[in-house]
Design a protein around this motif. Structure first.
Motif, short mmCIF file in Angstrom:
data_model
loop_
_atom_site.label_atom_id
_atom_site.label_comp_id
_atom_site.label_asym_id
_atom_site.label_seq_id
_atom_site.Cartn_x
_atom_site.Cartn_y
_atom_site.Cartn_z
N GLU A 148 56.69 3.95 117.08
CA GLU A 148 56.58 5.36 116.74
C GLU A 148 56.95 5.60 115.28
N PHE A 166 54.14 4.30 113.12
CA PHE A 166 52.99 5.19 113.17
C PHE A 166 53.24 6.44 112.33
N GLN A 167 54.46 6.98 112.41
CA GLN A 167 54.80 8.16 111.59
C GLN A 167 54.75 7.80 110.11
N TYR A 196 52.88 5.50 108.80
CA TYR A 196 51.47 5.36 108.48
C TYR A 196 50.84 6.73 108.26
N GLN A 197 51.17 7.70 109.14
CA GLN A 197 50.63 9.05 109.00
C GLN A 197 51.12 9.68 107.70
#
Length: 148
Positions: free
Chosen positions: A111, A114-115, A117-118
């Motif tokens: 998570e 992914f954050q 990456y965002q």
């Protein structure tokens, strides 16, 4: 030589009196009655323990659980506690118990990644728009600021 209460003489058969046989018989009867009393006390203690634990009721309510408990107690009392099989079972149990914690850690790391990456995508996307705007500006003839 053992002297019993009520026994007389020096241990020779010729010196024994008829009364000493009665004393020995009383002693044997006393030992027998004490043994019976000990036996009845032990039975009473076992019955009290059985009523306290309510084993019959537990077996009726949960027969499979009691069977598993009996197997476990038999395994331990049979000497299976310090065997390679027990070591393997404990190792597997620790792995299975740790599995939820490892899963939570891996999900948390994924998570976070992914954050990141965002966030990186949105930050990288902003200069690209500015770059396209500055390319439009340079095409229009306005100088663009130097990049370091």
């Amino acid at each position: 030589m053992t002297n019993y209460p009520g026994a007389s003489g020096n241990g020779n058969p010729s010196s024994r009196e008829h009364g000493s046989d009665a004393g020995f018989g009383q002693r044997v009867d006393q030992i027998g009655s004490e043994a019976q009393q000990l036996w009845s006390d032990a039975r009473g203690a076992v019955d009290d323990l059985g009523q306290t634990l309510d084993l019959r009721g537990r077996v009726e309510r949960n027969p499979y659980g009691m069977m598993a408990a009996a197997l476990g107690v038999g395994y331990v009392l049979g000497g299976g506690l310090f065997t390679p099989l027990t070591a393997r079972i404990l190792k597997l149990g620790v792995r299975l118990a740790a599995l939820p914690f490892v899963k939570d850690e891996l999900l948390g790391m994924a998570e976070t990644a992914f954050q990141g990456y965002q966030t990186g995508r949105s930050v990288v996307g902003s200069p690209a728009r500015e770059g396209s705007a500055s390319a439009d500006a340079s095409a229009a003839g306005t100088p663009r600021p130097p990049s370091y």
